[in-house]
Design an enzyme around this catalytic site. Structure first.
Site, short mmCIF file in Angstrom:
data_model
loop_
_atom_site.label_atom_id
_atom_site.label_comp_id
_atom_site.label_asym_id
_atom_site.label_seq_id
_atom_site.Cartn_x
_atom_site.Cartn_y
_atom_site.Cartn_z
CG ASP A 18 20.99 -1.15 -2.02
OD1 ASP A 18 21.74 -0.61 -1.19
OD2 ASP A 18 21.31 -1.37 -3.20
N GLY A 34 1.50 -7.94 3.84
CA GLY A 34 2.91 -7.62 3.93
C GLY A 34 3.10 -6.21 4.42
CD GLU A 73 3.95 -3.88 1.47
OE1 GLU A 73 4.76 -3.08 1.98
OE2 GLU A 73 2.73 -3.86 1.72
CG HIS A 82 -0.45 3.86 1.35
ND1 HIS A 82 -0.50 3.66 2.71
CD2 HIS A 82 -0.14 2.65 0.82
CE1 HIS A 82 -0.25 2.39 2.99
NE2 HIS A 82 -0.01 1.76 1.86
#
Length: 392
Positions: A18, A34, A73, A82
């Site tokens: 996933d 990242g 992440e 965010h």
């Protein structure tokens, strides 16, 4: 994941995952640590899946930064956007501070996946139980006498250890048992106090009989008492040293923070406090509110319960009173950074750190008492005398 109904496990070899995690070169002008993509990004390992990519051009010399970046992440991979809360891990910008998980992060993931159904395990069925307490130390080091204790209506005191209740005293004179910072105390009906040595039924006398002593309270490494004449005292040696001279109104409840700030709820609802080291009569009025009915301290935080069921926290940055639960509470219990609220229907709720947001940890509607330790373990006493431990 704690209290979230998710189970994240490594995918089997050659199985479709996933979430894919990999390192890839971003190019020398790309300063991101990242990113997370929900669709093909041109370098995807499996187009259409969720891909978490770390910048392979960055020298990952600090595992803490890698962990911080991974949490951020993977938060995106799980559906979080965010945050506008700067101390949160999900805040859009990294300022060099490796921040711990913020309550806003926790509520974000809970808003998507909800909460785990709490699981409880019965550890006792005792119709004679009168009181349940948890002795806990303020440091990360567990003291020898930290643990779960109960007192029965016969005066017997027992400690829960390795799945069994072990008698530490059996005395009909015992009227109350309290504890703090690895120390267990008891009060006799005649007002005398004793400290457990850690050996079965071996108790050290502290103060002699005193009919004025109606309640003892342990806080930090000190022992306090409320007296029948309305004043408060601290045990020094083998005698009680007055902190408040006899006056009206008298004390209804006292509570102590880790830094030994002594809080005193008076019978008229006023709140006063005395700072360490205490001096007789040196009390500061902090709140004038006849609706105050109970108080609690956890770490150095202070909370009050009002007659309308609201729970209020004293934010020392102001200082300012902030309502953190709107209504429904009939009892509060705090320990360390944990705060619990019991409602009139017997359900128990744990504060998440975000005002107005509480996690229900017990909905069995029969709880009459709740205690916990600083690690988040919780025990509840039912009206029929059963004691249950929160498993997950």
């Amino acid at each position: 994941m704690n209290y979230v109904p998710l189970n994240i496990i490594p995918a089997a070899p050659n199985a479709k995952a996933d979430i894919n995690i990999r390192f890839s070169s971003f190019g020398r002008d790309d300063t991101r640590y990242g990113f997370t993509s929900m669709v093909s990004d041109g370098i995807s390992m499996s187009s259409g899946n969720i891909n978490v990519t770390f910048n392979d051009d960055y020298l990952w010399s600090d595992d803490r930064l890698l962990n911080f970046t991974a949490v951020h992440e993977i938060g995106h991979a799980l559906g979080m956007s965010h945050s506008g809360v700067e101390p949160a891990i999900m805040f859009a910008y990294y300022d060099g501070t490796l921040r711990p998980m913020h309550s806003d992060d926790k509520m974000g993931i809970h808003s998507i996946y909800g909460w785990k159904t709490p699981k409880w395990n019965r550890i006792d069925a005792d119709s004679g139980i009168q009181n349940l307490i948890q002795v806990t130390s303020p440091s990360n080091v567990i003291a020898a006498n930290d643990g779960l204790y109960k007192m029965r209506s016969t005066g017997q005191i027992l400690r829960y250890s390795n799945g069994a209740w072990i008698t530490v005293d059996n005395n009909r004179d015992t009227a109350q048992v309290v504890g703090s910072s690895g120390t267990l105390y008891q009060r006799h009906h005649n007002g005398g106090t004793f400290r457990w040595t850690g050996r079965a039924s071996n108790w050290q006398p502290l103060s002699g009989s005193d009919s004025n002593v109606v309640e003892i309270v342990a806080g930090a490494d000190q022992l306090y008492c409320r007296r029948r004449d309305g004043w408060v005292a601290r045990l020094t040696g083998s005698s009680w040293t007055s902190i408040e001279q006899p006056s009206a109104p008298g004390s209804r409840q006292i509570a102590v923070t880790d830094s030994k700030v002594l809080w005193n709820l008076l019978t008229n609802g006023y709140l006063v406090r005395s700072l360490w080291p205490y001096s007789a009569g040196e009390w500061t009025i902090v709140d004038i509110n006849s609706g105050n009915v109970a108080i609690a301290t956890g770490g150095d935080d202070f909370y009050k319960l009002q007659s309308d069921g609201t729970v209020v926290w004293l934010d020392m940055s102001g200082p300012i009173w902030r309502t953190i639960e709107g209504a429904g509470s009939v009892a509060i219990h705090a320990v360390g950074n944990m705060l619990y609220s019991r409602h009139g229907d017997g359900s128990v709720w744990r504060y998440t750190g975000t005002a107005g947001v509480w996690e229900m940890i017990d909905d069995r509607r029969g709880v009459v008492g709740t205690v916990g330790d600083r690690l988040g373990q919780v025990w509840g006493t039912m009206s029929n005398g059963e004691v249950w431990a929160l498993v997950s």
